[in-house]
Design an enzyme around this catalytic site. Structure first.
Site, mmCIF file in Angstrom:
data_model
loop_
_atom_site.group_PDB
_atom_site.id
_atom_site.type_symbol
_atom_site.label_atom_id
_atom_site.label_comp_id
_atom_site.label_asym_id
_atom_site.label_seq_id
_atom_site.Cartn_x
_atom_site.Cartn_y
_atom_site.Cartn_z
ATOM 1 N N LYS A 216 -1.054 -22.444 -5.937
ATOM 2 C CA LYS A 216 -0.978 -21.028 -6.311
ATOM 3 C C LYS A 216 -2.170 -20.240 -5.767
ATOM 4 O O LYS A 216 -2.019 -19.152 -5.194
ATOM 5 C CB LYS A 216 -0.897 -20.906 -7.837
ATOM 6 C CG LYS A 216 -1.020 -19.501 -8.370
ATOM 7 C CD LYS A 216 0.088 -18.599 -7.853
ATOM 8 C CE LYS A 216 -0.235 -17.142 -8.043
ATOM 9 N NZ LYS A 216 0.314 -16.559 -9.220
ATOM 10 N N CYS A 270 -3.945 -10.224 -8.971
ATOM 11 C CA CYS A 270 -3.683 -11.575 -8.481
ATOM 12 C C CYS A 270 -4.438 -11.830 -7.191
ATOM 13 O O CYS A 270 -5.361 -12.640 -7.153
ATOM 14 C CB CYS A 270 -2.189 -11.733 -8.249
ATOM 15 S SG CYS A 270 -1.234 -11.171 -9.657
HETATM 16 N N1 SAJ Z 1 -1.356 -5.295 0.600
HETATM 17 C C1 SAJ Z 1 -1.846 -4.813 1.797
HETATM 18 N N2 SAJ Z 1 -1.214 -5.185 2.947
HETATM 19 C C2 SAJ Z 1 -0.110 -5.990 2.939
HETATM 20 C C3 SAJ Z 1 0.379 -6.476 1.727
HETATM 21 C C4 SAJ Z 1 -0.272 -6.114 0.556
HETATM 22 O O1 SAJ Z 1 -2.839 -4.086 1.835
HETATM 23 O O2 SAJ Z 1 0.406 -6.251 4.037
HETATM 24 C C5 SAJ Z 1 -2.018 -4.928 -0.667
HETATM 25 C C6 SAJ Z 1 -1.119 -4.153 -1.611
HETATM 26 O O3 SAJ Z 1 -1.090 -2.798 -1.312
HETATM 27 C C7 SAJ Z 1 -1.757 -4.459 -2.946
HETATM 28 C C8 SAJ Z 1 -2.263 -5.894 -2.765
HETATM 29 O O4 SAJ Z 1 -2.322 -6.110 -1.370
HETATM 30 O O5 SAJ Z 1 -2.857 -3.597 -3.172
HETATM 31 C C9 SAJ Z 1 -1.401 -6.967 -3.392
HETATM 32 O O6 SAJ Z 1 -0.028 -6.661 -3.269
HETATM 33 P P1 SAJ Z 1 1.115 -7.732 -2.952
HETATM 34 O O7 SAJ Z 1 2.401 -7.016 -2.977
HETATM 35 O O8 SAJ Z 1 0.829 -8.466 -1.704
HETATM 36 O O9 SAJ Z 1 0.993 -8.820 -4.107
HETATM 37 P P2 SAJ Z 1 0.940 -8.773 -5.723
HETATM 38 O O10 SAJ Z 1 -0.501 -8.813 -6.115
HETATM 39 O O11 SAJ Z 1 1.777 -7.689 -6.283
HETATM 40 O O12 SAJ Z 1 1.647 -10.188 -6.079
HETATM 41 C C10 SAJ Z 1 1.112 -11.387 -5.545
HETATM 42 C C11 SAJ Z 1 2.253 -12.205 -4.916
HETATM 43 N N3 SAJ Z 1 1.710 -13.300 -4.139
HETATM 44 C C12 SAJ Z 1 2.076 -13.526 -2.851
HETATM 45 O O13 SAJ Z 1 2.845 -12.798 -2.261
HETATM 46 C C13 SAJ Z 1 1.489 -14.728 -2.179
HETATM 47 C C14 SAJ Z 1 3.185 -12.730 -6.009
HETATM 48 O O14 SAJ Z 1 4.176 -13.587 -5.452
HETATM 49 C C15 SAJ Z 1 2.366 -13.499 -7.055
HETATM 50 O O15 SAJ Z 1 3.201 -14.000 -8.094
HETATM 51 C C16 SAJ Z 1 1.379 -12.531 -7.642
HETATM 52 O O16 SAJ Z 1 0.493 -12.112 -6.606
HETATM 53 C C17 SAJ Z 1 0.623 -13.253 -8.746
HETATM 54 O O17 SAJ Z 1 0.976 -13.053 -9.929
HETATM 55 O O18 SAJ Z 1 -0.253 -14.064 -8.440
#
Ligand code: SAJ
Length: 416
Positions: A216, A270
């Site tokens: 994870k 996360c």
């Molecule tokens: N972000 C970027 N660029 C990207 C993707 C995301 O800047 O290309 C930023 C987003 O704007 C945001 C942050 O990253 O601020 C996180 O967003 P996210 O959509 O990537 O992820 P979370 O935090 O909503 O959810 C993540 C997920 N993990 C993965 O995709 C590996 C989810 O599956 C997990 O269950 C969750 O963390 C968790 O609970 O750990």
């Protein structure tokens, strides 16, 4: 059915949807939370968090009596722990995991544990936490045996099965995602698989607890490192006068390249947290992972500098900040780089700050106090001379581009 009564400890973003889905499969589910308001809200068939369609499922399982919330744990066959695991940030730059919520959950369920029960830790946890949980339970219940003492034949089974659902898609992903199941013994893993098979359509893959914990943390760190790479590229591209969005698109045409998107920083509870658990466990070794955190945490300050330079061109700058949430199309402002940027701008006194956030009725009081004015998109585009895109909400993607032509636009999400 081999499971009649399941208890879910922690009724937040993960626990409540999990409890609701289990209840919708016909199990009797007892949801436990220390927050009396959350418990009362759920028992009234309502929800205290925002997640698409969750209200419908909760209303239905509360009305059938399959889901009941309480503040005091009671006996059950399964205890699933889904409580927060934040960190303690300190001035020396260290980020120590805060396991107090897990310890409190262990203390709360220990008195009602019975021979044959399984305790499953779903909270994202540093490596070794499941073993700690089992040790806390064993200390509280010397009359029962645990897997660290008796392996497969222990009275109580303990496993780690990290949640991996994406906010906004929780109900789909709870069912469709594969699950990594790390039991403290084979018998623990097998029993946990039996439970997950009642609602998971994806594969349930067995490993040990430490590997499941690390899996994870690795998933979220992978994403953090990849976003840090994109954020670093965006700064390099600004200096070299290259459009980073075009660059990433072009590079991703390569069959083995898949760069994520730059942004104003990384938010949420996360991805911006979990990599620190690896750094804390292996500070000497986790160099790329630490640097990614630092790079992503520095990005909001880079954006603020860009805004200050842009505002400098105007006598009375009006700066419209589009979006406050931590990512697109959600209302969650916690740990949001967009919110952080707007907060810092408000105290810099560089001009009038407008905020547009279509997903929240009222912006946080601290922003209002600092003089930030909440406006609708159309007014912002009308009156502002600097437009800062902080979140790629659908409303902003649909905005009239011709209105933007006369403005200075800082687009941290590449939608313009
Ligand atoms: N972000 C970027 N660029 C990207 C993707 C995301 O800047 O290309 C930023 C987003 O704007 C945001 C942050 O990253 O601020 C996180 O967003 P996210 O959509 O990537 O992820 P979370 O935090 O909503 O959810 C993540 C997920 N993990 C993965 O995709 C590996 C989810 O599956 C997990 O269950 C969750 O963390 C968790 O609970 O750990």
């Amino acid at each position: 059915m081999s499971f009649k009564k399941v208890s879910v400890i922690g009724l937040g973003y993960i626990g409540l949807p999990t409890a609701a889905v289990l209840a919708s499969r016909g199990m009797q589910v007892i949801g436990v939370d220390i927050n009396q308001t959350a418990v009362d809200t759920i028992n009234a068939g309502k929800i205290h968090i925002v997640e698409p369609d969750l209200d419908i499922v909760v209303r239905s399982v509360v009305s059938t009596g399959n889901l009941k919330a309480t503040t005091i744990p009671e006996a059950a066959e399964v205890f699933m722990i889904a409580v927060p695991t934040p960190f303690y940030a300190s001035d020396d730059g260290s980020h120590k995991p805060n396991l107090s919520y897990i310890e409190a959950a262990a203390t709360a369920i220990a008195p009602v544990l019975e021979k044959g029960n399984i305790v499953i830790l779903e909270s994202t946890s540093p490596v070794g936490t499941t073993e700690k949980l089992a040790a806390w339970l064993a200390a509280a219940r010397p009359d029962l045996s645990f897997p660290q003492q008796k392996g497969d034949s222990a009275d109580i089974k303990v496993a780690h099965c990290p949640e991996r659902v994406l906010p906004g898609y929780v109900l789909q992903e709870l069912v469709s995602n594969d699950r990594v199941i790390g039991g403290m013994s084979n018998a623990c893993s097998e029993r946990a698989v039996e439970l997950y098979k009642t609602f998971v359509r994806g594969d349930c893959i067995i490993t040990n607890a430490r590997t499941a914990e690390m899996a994870k943390l690795t998933e979220n760190s992978f994403r953090d490192v990849n976003i840090a790479f994109a954020n670093e590229l965006s700064v390099i591209c600004d200096k070299l006068k290259i459009n980073v969005w075009e660059l990433v698109k072009l590079a991703n045409r390569h069959p083995r390249v898949n760069i994520l998107n730059p942004g104003p920083g990384v938010g949420g509870h996360c991805i911006a947290v979990d990599p620190w658990f690896i750094v804390d466990s292996c500070p000497e070794e986790a160099n790329i992972i630490r640097q990614a955190r630092l790079t992503n945490d520095a990005k909001p300050y880079y954006v603020i500098d860009q805004i200050i330079k842009a505002a400098d061109q105007f006598k009375r700058p009006v700066i419209a900040c589009l979006g406050l949430a931590f990512k697109a199309d959600i209302d969650d402002l916690r740990e949001s780089p967009a919110l952080q940027i707007v907060k810092e701008l408000a105290v810099l006194n560089i001009g009038k700050i407008l905020a547009v956030e279509p997903n929240v009725q009222v912006i946080p009081e601290s922003l209002i106090q600092a003089g930030v004015e909440q406006v609708i998109l159309e007014s912002a585009l009308d009156v502002a001379n600097v437009i800062v895109v902080l979140v790629d909400h659908k409303e902003f993607k649909a905005a009239d581009r011709t209105q933007l032509a006369a403005k200075v636009v800082i687009d941290t999400r590449g939608i313009v």
